[in-house]
Design an enzyme around this catalytic site. Structure first.
Site, PDB file in Angstrom:
ATOM      1  N   LYS A 129       0.820  -1.207   0.019  1.00 13.47           N
ATOM      2  CA  LYS A 129      -0.025   0.000   0.048  1.00 13.47           C
ATOM      3  C   LYS A 129       0.943   1.202   0.026  1.00 13.47           C
ATOM      4  CE  LYS A 129      -4.515   1.110   0.296  1.00 13.47           C
ATOM      5  NZ  LYS A 129      -5.580   0.306  -0.225  1.00 13.47           N
ATOM      6  N   ASP A 169      -6.985   4.680  -4.472  1.00 16.51           N
ATOM      7  CA  ASP A 169      -7.557   4.348  -3.235  1.00 16.51           C
ATOM      8  C   ASP A 169      -8.268   5.780  -2.723  1.00 16.51           C
ATOM      9  OD1 ASP A 169      -7.841   2.484  -0.813  1.00 16.51           O
ATOM     10  OD2 ASP A 169      -7.383   4.390   0.273  1.00 16.51           O
TER      11      ASP A 169
HETATM   12  P1  NDP Z   1     -12.733   8.244  -2.701  1.00 17.70           P
HETATM   13  O1  NDP Z   1     -11.799   9.122  -2.527  1.00 17.70           O
HETATM   14  O2  NDP Z   1     -13.392   7.980  -4.121  1.00 17.70           O
HETATM   15  O3  NDP Z   1     -14.218   8.585  -1.690  1.00 17.70           O
HETATM   16  C1  NDP Z   1     -13.984   8.468  -0.331  1.00 17.70           C
HETATM   17  C2  NDP Z   1     -15.136   8.884   0.310  1.00 17.70           C
HETATM   18  O4  NDP Z   1     -15.068   8.930   1.680  1.00 17.70           O
HETATM   19  C3  NDP Z   1     -15.571  10.300  -0.076  1.00 17.70           C
HETATM   20  O5  NDP Z   1     -17.095  10.701  -0.084  1.00 17.70           O
HETATM   21  C4  NDP Z   1     -15.057  10.966   1.213  1.00 17.70           C
HETATM   22  O6  NDP Z   1     -15.503  12.356   1.485  1.00 17.70           O
HETATM   23  C5  NDP Z   1     -15.191  10.209   2.178  1.00 17.70           C
HETATM   24  N1  NDP Z   1     -14.289  10.377   3.202  1.00 17.70           N
HETATM   25  C6  NDP Z   1     -12.912   9.851   3.055  1.00 17.70           C
HETATM   26  N2  NDP Z   1     -12.348  10.409   4.287  1.00 17.70           N
HETATM   27  C7  NDP Z   1     -13.230  10.545   5.232  1.00 17.70           C
HETATM   28  C8  NDP Z   1     -13.102  10.920   6.595  1.00 17.70           C
HETATM   29  N3  NDP Z   1     -12.053  11.147   7.109  1.00 17.70           N
HETATM   30  N4  NDP Z   1     -14.466  11.218   7.143  1.00 17.70           N
HETATM   31  C9  NDP Z   1     -15.481  11.306   6.485  1.00 17.70           C
HETATM   32  N5  NDP Z   1     -15.517  10.771   4.982  1.00 17.70           N
HETATM   33  C10 NDP Z   1     -14.666  10.435   4.418  1.00 17.70           C
HETATM   34  O7  NDP Z   1     -12.518   6.658  -2.065  1.00 17.70           O
HETATM   35  P2  NDP Z   1     -12.939   5.000  -2.489  1.00 17.70           P
HETATM   36  O8  NDP Z   1     -14.359   5.510  -2.801  1.00 17.70           O
HETATM   37  O9  NDP Z   1     -11.923   4.611  -3.337  1.00 17.70           O
HETATM   38  O10 NDP Z   1     -12.439   4.503  -0.964  1.00 17.70           O
HETATM   39  C11 NDP Z   1     -13.367   4.408   0.147  1.00 17.70           C
HETATM   40  C12 NDP Z   1     -12.943   3.440   1.236  1.00 17.70           C
HETATM   41  O11 NDP Z   1     -12.873   2.205   0.577  1.00 17.70           O
HETATM   42  C13 NDP Z   1     -11.362   3.560   1.844  1.00 17.70           C
HETATM   43  O12 NDP Z   1     -11.483   3.077   2.973  1.00 17.70           O
HETATM   44  C14 NDP Z   1     -10.508   2.818   0.816  1.00 17.70           C
HETATM   45  O13 NDP Z   1      -9.403   2.391   1.307  1.00 17.70           O
HETATM   46  C15 NDP Z   1     -11.520   1.632   0.562  1.00 17.70           C
HETATM   47  N6  NDP Z   1     -11.206   0.758  -0.712  1.00 17.70           N
HETATM   48  C16 NDP Z   1     -11.199   1.276  -1.761  1.00 17.70           C
HETATM   49  C17 NDP Z   1     -11.006   0.472  -2.973  1.00 17.70           C
HETATM   50  C18 NDP Z   1     -11.185   0.978  -4.383  1.00 17.70           C
HETATM   51  O14 NDP Z   1     -10.999   0.258  -5.621  1.00 17.70           O
HETATM   52  N7  NDP Z   1     -11.114   2.137  -4.610  1.00 17.70           N
HETATM   53  C19 NDP Z   1     -10.837  -0.970  -2.893  1.00 17.70           C
HETATM   54  C20 NDP Z   1     -10.914  -1.571  -1.501  1.00 17.70           C
HETATM   55  C21 NDP Z   1     -11.083  -0.525  -0.494  1.00 17.70           C
HETATM   56  P3  NDP Z   1     -14.713  13.780   1.166  1.00 17.70           P
HETATM   57  O15 NDP Z   1     -15.015  14.013  -0.458  1.00 17.70           O
HETATM   58  O16 NDP Z   1     -15.380  14.791   1.949  1.00 17.70           O
HETATM   59  O17 NDP Z   1     -13.213  13.542   1.683  1.00 17.70           O
END
Ligand code: NDP
Length: 448
Positions: A129, A169
């Site tokens: 990662k 991510d």
């Molecule tokens: P994105 O950046 O596309 O979206 C993240 C979302 O979560 C946004 O809506 C963001 O809001 C919100 N968010 C992020 N940090 C916080 C926080 N501290 N508090 C509240 N809301 C938060 O990321 P992903 O959708 O790709 O990833 C989301 C989760 O899924 C993570 O944990 C990631 O590790 C996991 N994941 C992702 C994969 C992938 O293929 N993309 C694969 C497996 C797991 P804001 O815009 O306000 O920050």
């Protein structure tokens, strides 16, 4: 105390002593160790081989300076990381996160989880990662590009299609992968398999964008069906509005559920008509706006500041898809009081240990992240296969493979749980199934 418990405690004490300030990493290791007693009772040879102390120490940690120029001409500096955690079953594989909270503890927790998640997919990929404390919010496309180019200038020295293959991510989507790949290509020549999540015109796989969200819905569907129910007519709460959330919302609706919430770090919307994923997609992917805009556009929706997990609204299923530790003990109590009978994790480690204990106590079905969100990395591995074969599979073919992989992950977790006397515990099942494959590979390879 049994020999197994004694071993688990003594290794944890070593890790805690080495890295007392790495809270997220310690939490991930602690949660994992809690499910390992039956494995070490059955396999004393793992204790003899001190497998856990080896497994919890990354093979390599790379930390570097990322200097970049903002639009006003200021010289800025961020910190970059790549943790190459374990390559026993294949090249390191795992995403890059761009978020101001990123530090070594977070990258290590994510890398550690990734080892077992990747093992569960059944595909030959090890765990890694990376990321940076760079905040992409409010930056121009040119600033994002200059940052990505600088980040890759250093990272390119350590990755390769047979050694380490990063992906996206939080904060890293198609735009960022494009900039990172473009810079890699300038520095090292065309090497399509070196990043996944690429655009379709330059080696990306159909269905990679959708994979984590779709996979989460497929896994949850399996879990529901194994408990004589399904998504039909169910009310579903989703957090986040990013890559994982958007496509989970789409697939849950296709499977007959109604998603009534989504969120970002400022607040959440409730839409009693069912969240329209196309509107969320337009706001977050195209306009890079805030989820508040959804309520301005959709008459049936209301916007609220704060965490969606504090909202008092009825639902049957909760799918946290935002970030780590978003549901603590108190929020879990609200989720349960709201009527949730199942929780499946799209985000990595979104539930604190107190939250998990609360689900288990209340008899809530619990699908842990490393199983439920493995669809993203699984399709990334399929992207690597297509790149190697110089072929592109159809959307339907990739989606069918994804579905089969998620069904296998659930089935293997159930099988491992049964075999080790913890039937119905999908967390232990996933940990055990993911771990034993990696541990056996390490044992076979000698002192690694
Ligand atoms: P994105 O950046 O596309 O979206 C993240 C979302 O979560 C946004 O809506 C963001 O809001 C919100 N968010 C992020 N940090 C916080 C926080 N501290 N508090 C509240 N809301 C938060 O990321 P992903 O959708 O790709 O990833 C989301 C989760 O899924 C993570 O944990 C990631 O590790 C996991 N994941 C992702 C994969 C992938 O293929 N993309 C694969 C497996 C797991 P804001 O815009 O306000 O920050």
């Amino acid at each position: 105390m049994s020999k197994a418990t004694d071993y688990l405690q003594s290794v944890y004490a070593v890790i805690e002593h080495r890295d007392p300030n790495q809270a997220e990493f310690l939490e991930a290791v602690h949660d994992f160790f809690q499910t390992m007693t039956p494995v070490f009772e059955k396999h004393p040879e793992y204790i003899e081989a001190n497998i856990l102390e080896r497994l919890t120490e990354p093979e390599r940690v790379i930390q570097f300076r990322v200097p970049w120029l903002d639009d006003a001409g200021h010289m800025c500096v961020n910190r970059g990381f790549r943790v190459q955690f374990n390559s026993a079953i294949g090249p390191y594989k795992g995403g890059l996160r761009l978020h101001p909270s990123v530090n070594l503890s977070i990258v290590k927790f994510l890398g550690f989880e990734q080892i077992f998640k990747n093992s569960l997919t059944g595909l030959p990929i090890g765990g890694g990662k990376g990321g940076s404390d760079f905040d992409p919010k409010g930056k121009s496309d040119n600033e994002i590009m200059r940052f990505c180019q600088s980040f890759m200038t250093e990272l390119s020295k350590y990755i390769g299609l047979d050694t380490d293959v990063p992906a996206g991510d939080i904060g890293v989507g198609g735009r960022e992968i494009g900039f990172l790949y473009g810079q890699y290509k300038r520095l090292r020549g065309a090497d399509r398999g070196v990043l996944t999540g690429k655009g379709l015109s330059y080696g990306g796989s159909l269905a990679r964008t959708e994979a984590t969200g779709f996979g989460l819905a497929y896994y949850t569907d399996e879990m529901l069906k194994a408990n004589q129910t399904d998504f039909t007519g169910k009310r579903v709460a989703v957090s986040g509005a990013g890559n994982v959330a958007i496509y989970a919302i789409q697939k849950v609706a296709e499977l007959g559920g109604k998603v009534i919430t989504c969120s970002d770090s400022n607040g959440y919307v409730i839409d009693e008509n069912g969240v329209d994923f196309e509107v969320v997609k337009q706001i977050k992917e195209v306009e890079r706006g805030r989820i508040k805009d959804y309520a301005d556009r959709v008459a049936s929706a209301t916007y609220h500041e704060g965490s969606v997990w504090d909202a008092q609204v009825a639902y049957d299923i909760a799918l946290p898809c935002a970030t780590q530790n978003e549901i603590d003990g108190a929020k879990a109590a609200t989720v349960i009081a709201n009527g949730a009978k199942a929780v499946a994790e799209g985000a990595n480690m979104p539930s604190t240990p107190e939250a998990i204990a609360a689900y288990q106590q209340a008899g809530v079905l619990y699908g842990p992240a490393k199983a439920a969100n493995a669809g993203g990395v699984a399709v990334s591995a399929l992207e690597m296969s297509q790149n190697s074969m110089r072929l592109s599979w159809t959307f339907e073919e990739v989606d069918n493979r994804l579905k089969a992989i998620m069904q296998n992950i659930f089935a293997n977790s159930v099988k491992a749980a049964n075999e080790y006397g913890v039937s119905g515990d999908y967390l232990s099942g996933a940990n055990i199934a993911g771990f034993t494959k990696v541990a056996d590979a390490m044992m076979a390879q000698g002192l690694v």
